[in-house]
Each structure stands twice: as structure tokens, then as C-alpha cells.
Motif scaffolding. Structure first.
Motif, PDB file in Angstrom:
ATOM      1  N   GLN A   1       0.897  -1.249   0.028  1.00  0.00           N
ATOM      2  CA  GLN A   1      -0.077   0.064  -0.095  1.00  0.00           C
ATOM      3  C   GLN A   1       0.995   1.099   0.095  1.00  0.00           C
ATOM      4  O   GLN A   1       0.642   2.094  -0.816  1.00  0.00           O
ATOM      5  N   ILE A   2       1.958   1.349   0.869  1.00  0.00           N
ATOM      6  CA  ILE A   2       2.634   2.430   0.928  1.00  0.00           C
ATOM      7  C   ILE A   2       3.556   2.536  -0.370  1.00  0.00           C
ATOM      8  O   ILE A   2       3.847   3.576  -0.900  1.00  0.00           O
ATOM      9  N   SER A   3       4.019   1.468  -1.130  1.00  0.00           N
ATOM     10  CA  SER A   3       4.820   1.643  -2.236  1.00  0.00           C
ATOM     11  C   SER A   3       3.962   2.145  -3.417  1.00  0.00           C
ATOM     12  O   SER A   3       4.456   3.148  -3.926  1.00  0.00           O
TER      13      SER A   3
ATOM     14  N   ALA B   1      13.341  -1.269   3.009  1.00  0.00           N
ATOM     15  CA  ALA B   1      14.300  -2.174   2.963  1.00  0.00           C
ATOM     16  C   ALA B   1      14.102  -2.803   1.639  1.00  0.00           C
ATOM     17  O   ALA B   1      15.046  -3.366   0.879  1.00  0.00           O
ATOM     18  N   GLU B   2      12.647  -3.025   1.243  1.00  0.00           N
ATOM     19  CA  GLU B   2      12.386  -3.643  -0.015  1.00  0.00           C
ATOM     20  C   GLU B   2      12.510  -2.964  -1.473  1.00  0.00           C
ATOM     21  O   GLU B   2      12.612  -3.559  -2.321  1.00  0.00           O
ATOM     22  N   LEU B   3      12.369  -1.533  -0.962  1.00  0.00           N
ATOM     23  CA  LEU B   3      12.184  -0.757  -2.239  1.00  0.00           C
ATOM     24  C   LEU B   3      13.141   0.543  -2.052  1.00  0.00           C
ATOM     25  O   LEU B   3      12.677   1.593  -1.780  1.00  0.00           O
ATOM     26  N   PRO B   4      14.365   0.288  -1.963  1.00  0.00           N
ATOM     27  CA  PRO B   4      15.502   1.502  -1.717  1.00  0.00           C
ATOM     28  C   PRO B   4      15.084   2.643  -2.589  1.00  0.00           C
ATOM     29  O   PRO B   4      15.658   3.810  -1.994  1.00  0.00           O
ATOM     30  N   HIS B   5      14.974   2.339  -3.789  1.00  0.00           N
ATOM     31  CA  HIS B   5      15.010   3.467  -4.713  1.00  0.00           C
ATOM     32  C   HIS B   5      13.850   4.456  -4.560  1.00  0.00           C
ATOM     33  O   HIS B   5      14.027   5.570  -5.011  1.00  0.00           O
TER      34      HIS B   5
ATOM     35  N   VAL C   1      12.934   5.505  -1.263  1.00  0.00           N
ATOM     36  CA  VAL C   1      13.091   5.903   0.116  1.00  0.00           C
ATOM     37  C   VAL C   1      14.353   6.593   0.199  1.00  0.00           C
ATOM     38  O   VAL C   1      15.415   6.045   0.136  1.00  0.00           O
ATOM     39  N   LEU C   2      14.343   8.065   0.489  1.00  0.00           N
ATOM     40  CA  LEU C   2      15.297   8.756   0.708  1.00  0.00           C
ATOM     41  C   LEU C   2      16.098   8.840   2.118  1.00  0.00           C
ATOM     42  O   LEU C   2      17.173   8.815   2.528  1.00  0.00           O
ATOM     43  N   GLY C   3      15.165   8.458   3.167  1.00  0.00           N
ATOM     44  CA  GLY C   3      15.426   8.333   4.475  1.00  0.00           C
ATOM     45  C   GLY C   3      14.413   7.797   5.412  1.00  0.00           C
ATOM     46  O   GLY C   3      13.209   7.864   4.814  1.00  0.00           O
ATOM     47  N   LEU C   4      14.585   7.266   6.513  1.00  0.00           N
ATOM     48  CA  LEU C   4      13.758   6.488   7.190  1.00  0.00           C
ATOM     49  C   LEU C   4      13.690   6.874   8.623  1.00  0.00           C
ATOM     50  O   LEU C   4      14.916   7.283   9.275  1.00  0.00           O
ATOM     51  N   VAL C   5      12.444   7.396   9.405  1.00  0.00           N
ATOM     52  CA  VAL C   5      12.504   7.672  10.568  1.00  0.00           C
ATOM     53  C   VAL C   5      11.384   6.914  11.344  1.00  0.00           C
ATOM     54  O   VAL C   5      10.464   6.652  10.799  1.00  0.00           O
ATOM     55  N   LEU C   6      11.897   6.387  12.552  1.00  0.00           N
ATOM     56  CA  LEU C   6      11.050   5.357  13.246  1.00  0.00           C
ATOM     57  C   LEU C   6      11.050   5.859  14.653  1.00  0.00           C
ATOM     58  O   LEU C   6      11.961   6.253  15.487  1.00  0.00           O
TER      59      LEU C   6
ATOM     60  N   CYS D   1      19.482   3.368   3.429  1.00  0.00           N
ATOM     61  CA  CYS D   1      19.185   4.997   3.566  1.00  0.00           C
ATOM     62  C   CYS D   1      19.430   5.208   4.880  1.00  0.00           C
ATOM     63  O   CYS D   1      19.553   4.500   6.008  1.00  0.00           O
ATOM     64  N   PRO D   2      19.832   6.505   5.124  1.00  0.00           N
ATOM     65  CA  PRO D   2      20.099   7.063   6.747  1.00  0.00           C
ATOM     66  C   PRO D   2      18.866   6.750   7.453  1.00  0.00           C
ATOM     67  O   PRO D   2      17.564   6.604   7.079  1.00  0.00           O
ATOM     68  N   LEU D   3      19.136   6.213   8.822  1.00  0.00           N
ATOM     69  CA  LEU D   3      17.915   6.050   9.568  1.00  0.00           C
ATOM     70  C   LEU D   3      18.059   6.914  11.233  1.00  0.00           C
ATOM     71  O   LEU D   3      19.196   7.293  11.468  1.00  0.00           O
TER      72      LEU D   3
END
Length: 368
Positions: free
Chosen positions: A145-147, A175-179, A181-186, A300-302
Motif C-alpha cells: 500500500q505504501i509503495s 528495505a524492499e524498495l530502496p530507490h 526512500v530517501l531516509g527513514l524515521v522510526l 538509507c539514513p535512519l
């Protein structure tokens, strides 16, 4: 929120770990939250209520996303209606809520982030103002859904930000679609590290005729009765407020806006059946998706923004994630499970600082 699936073991909490090594800390001295482990039933009930209710309100002087009972925008995904909010211009940021919450849970973050970025917040299928589809839910469903949302609505690589279940979904996508996602925040993300011995034991188990025709049907009937009652209780406004005030660090953040954003979707047709499927099936079958397996694919940066007083997802998890994935920055906050709504001014500041440190050159961004 979220999202925070203790019943399935998706949440891990290490009561003996306290210290964190990070590049940035907002962590004044404060009390340490401790909570003993409980039985499967208690954890399933408690976390379903807690993360459905996720967090807070009147942050004095802060702009807040107006609450719209009819919702904002809708997108059709695989024949299902998906709700989302969009504001601002610039590099896109996609906000993903936790278990039981909705896009409205980012009420204090959207207006502030939209001053510099194009901010999207959407409701995962089965939650909020999105359709309560009758289907077998799996982490892959929300990842897809997000992709697809990024491909069809955002249309360019973005920063993903997720709380609880939304954090795990964001990590899975990145993780599955790195192209994309520029960066990830959890923020106090759900998810567990793998246990190879446990997984091997589970794989050797065979379903017997007794289990298939007697034990499992009886178990399902009992689960439906128990979870039906829990769902009915958890959607009552008084119960929502009571539980929030018992688990939220700052009780002044519990308001009518928050309560209605939780109880209104719970009245949708099929909401009870979706809740049952999530609690009885999805939450008990997620060991195949582990944090270590996803982090090993991340590129990507986390940034981890962690409420250290969260009774369900303690700071030990953030420390372990950073140890496993060194390209990680940590901001520790004196807050609970949903720091973005409890201390939004600190979270917004941490996000802005981190985003400013990234090299987000518009000329290097490619359309998906």
C-alpha cells in the motif's frame, strides 16, 4: 501505535537496559518506566487498547490539523478506499500511523513539517478513515500500500516516518524498495529481532487431525467471544479516555479530538471483524518478518526518535537497532509510546534538524 503488537511478540522490551549512545539526545533525568511481562491474553488486550488509542493533544501555541469527520482526500487502491492528508511543498515526507490510529494522529506534525516539505499522512488499510476490508492482513499488504501510494500519489522518492506498526511498515518498505526512500524515521517502532531456534522449532511443528478439526475451531470461537468483548470495550469513549490517562505520560494531552479520532472509525461496518483478524491472526504470525532481516537490506539514513518511558517498546530496542545498523542517529525523549503527539515540538525539531543534515538535492531526485 501501531503499529506495537505485543500479543505476537512484535514488541520487545528489555527492562534491564537503560543507556543509549547517540549522536543527539534530548533526555533530561526522569523516572524509568518498568512493566513486567504478562500473559498472551493480557498483552493482547492491553496493547490493542493502548496502541489503538495512541496519544495526545493541546500542545499550547502549536498549529493543529483541523479535525474533519468526513476525512480529507481519498485514493482507490486495489478497489479499496484509502484516506490521506496532504499539505505543503518541497521534498515529500510520508507519515504512517500506528495500530488503531489514523492520519489525524499526526495532527501537530503535519502543519509544522508542511512549512518546508510536502507532507502526506495516510490511513493504512483497515484503520482510520480507510476501508475496513475483509481480508487476511499481512505486513506485505501495508508495505505494498505504501509503495503504490508513493508511485501513484507522491510520484517521487520520499522520506518515510512511522510510529509503532507504522514504523515497521516504513522499515519494510524502505528495505524492499530502496530507490523509493530517501531516509527513514522510526518512532518507537514495532518489530522484533529474529530468534533462529524458535523459528526452527515452529517450522518442525505439524498440524494434527485433532488440532485441525477440534482444537482450532474451538479456539477460534473462544477468541471471537473474548476479542469481540474487548473490541466493544475498547471503542467506548470513557474507556478510551481512561486507558489513555493510565498509560500516557502527560495526561493533559488526552482530549476530545484524540478520542473521536479513535472511536469514530471503530464504528465503521466490518471494524469488529478487522480487529478480530488483526488480533487473532496477523499478530500471531509475524515472526517471519524480523528487524534484523529488514535492517540488513536497508541502505538509507535512519533516525530513531524514541520515547524512553514507553512501557511496551523500551529504549533497549533503539540501542540494538543502532548497533545492528550503524548509519543511525538517535534522539531520546522523556515521553511514551507516541512522542510525536505527546511532545510534538521536540519531535518536529528533531525531524527538521535531521532532514536539514541530509543531502536532499532536488536535481538528484528522480521521479518514481
Amino acid at each position: 501505535m501501531s503499529a506495537s503488537l505485543a500479543a505476537s511478540g512484535i514488541i520487545s522490551f528489555d527492562p534491564h537496559h537503560r543507556g543509549l549512545f547517540s549522536s543527539k539526545k534530548i533526555h533530561p533525568n526522569g523516572r524509568r518506566a518498568r512493566m513486567p511481562r504478562r500473559s498472551f491474553v493480557f498483552k493482547g488486550i492491553a496493547i490493542s487498547v493502548f496502541c489503538s488509542l495512541l496519544s495526545a493533544t493541546p500542545a499550547q501555541g502549536m498549529e493543529r490539523l483541523p479535525f474533519k469527520p468526513e476525512g480529507y482526500n481519498f485514493w482507490t487502491w486495489r478497489g479499496h478506499k484509502i484516506h490521506y492528508v496532504v499539505q505543503g511543498n518541497g521534498t515529500p515526507i510520508v507519515l504512517i500511523h500506528g495500530f488503531g490510529a489514523s492520519a489525524f494522529h499526526w495532527r501537530y506534525n503535519i502543519p509544522e513539517l508542511a512549512k518546508k516539505y510536502k507532507v502526506y499522512a495516510l490511513d493504512l488499510l483497515g484503520f482510520g478513515w480507510s476501508e475496513k476490508a475483509i481480508m487476511e492482513y499481512d505486513a506485505i499488504v501495508w508495505r505494498d500500500q505504501i509503495s503504490d501510494f508513493m508511485k501513484e500519489i507522491v510520484k517521487e522518492p520520499a522520506i518515510l516516518v512511522g510510529n509503532s506498526l507504522g514504523g515497521f511498515t516504513a522499515l519494510f518498505t524502505a528495505a524492499e524498495l530502496p530507490h523509493q526512500v530517501l531516509g527513514l524515521v522510526l518512532l518507537n517502532s514495532a518489530g522484533q529481532f529474529g530468534n533462529p531456534s524458535a523459528q526452527n522449532n515452529n517450522s518442525n511443528e505439524k498440524e494434527t487431525i485433532l488440532n485441525k478439526f477440534i482444537v482450532n475451531p474451538v479456539k477460534e470461537v473462544l477468541q471471537r467471544i473474548i476479542l469481540g468483548f474487548v473490541f466493544w470495550q475498547s471503542k467506548q469513549p470513557a474507556r478510551v479516555e481512561s486507558v489513555l490517562k493510565s498509560v500516557y505520560i502527560n495526561t493533559s494531552n488526552v482530549d476530545d479530538y484524540l478520542v473521536e479520532s479513535i472511536t469514530r472509525p471503530a464504528g465503521d461496518p466490518n471494524a469488529g471483524e478487522v480487529y478480530y483478524r488483526l488480533m487473532a491472526r496477523f499478530m500471531t504470525n509475524q515472526t517471519k518478518y524480523t528487524l534484523d532481516s529488514l535492517l540488513s537490506k536497508l541502505s538509507c539514513p535512519l533516525l530513531l526518535v524514541w520515547g524512553d518511558l514507553d512501557p511496551w517498546v523500551g529504549p533497549a530496542k533503539a540501542a540494538r537497532i543502532k548497533e545492528f545498523y550503524p548509519n543511525t542517529s538517535i534522539v531520546n525523549l522523556q515521553a511514551g509510546h507516541c512522542p510525536h503527539d505527546e511532545v510534538p515540538e521536540l519531535v518536529n525539531g528533531a525531524l527538521m534538524d535531521w532532514l536539514s543534515s541530509l543531502e536532499l538535492n532536488p536535481t538528484t531526485l528522480q521521479t518514481i
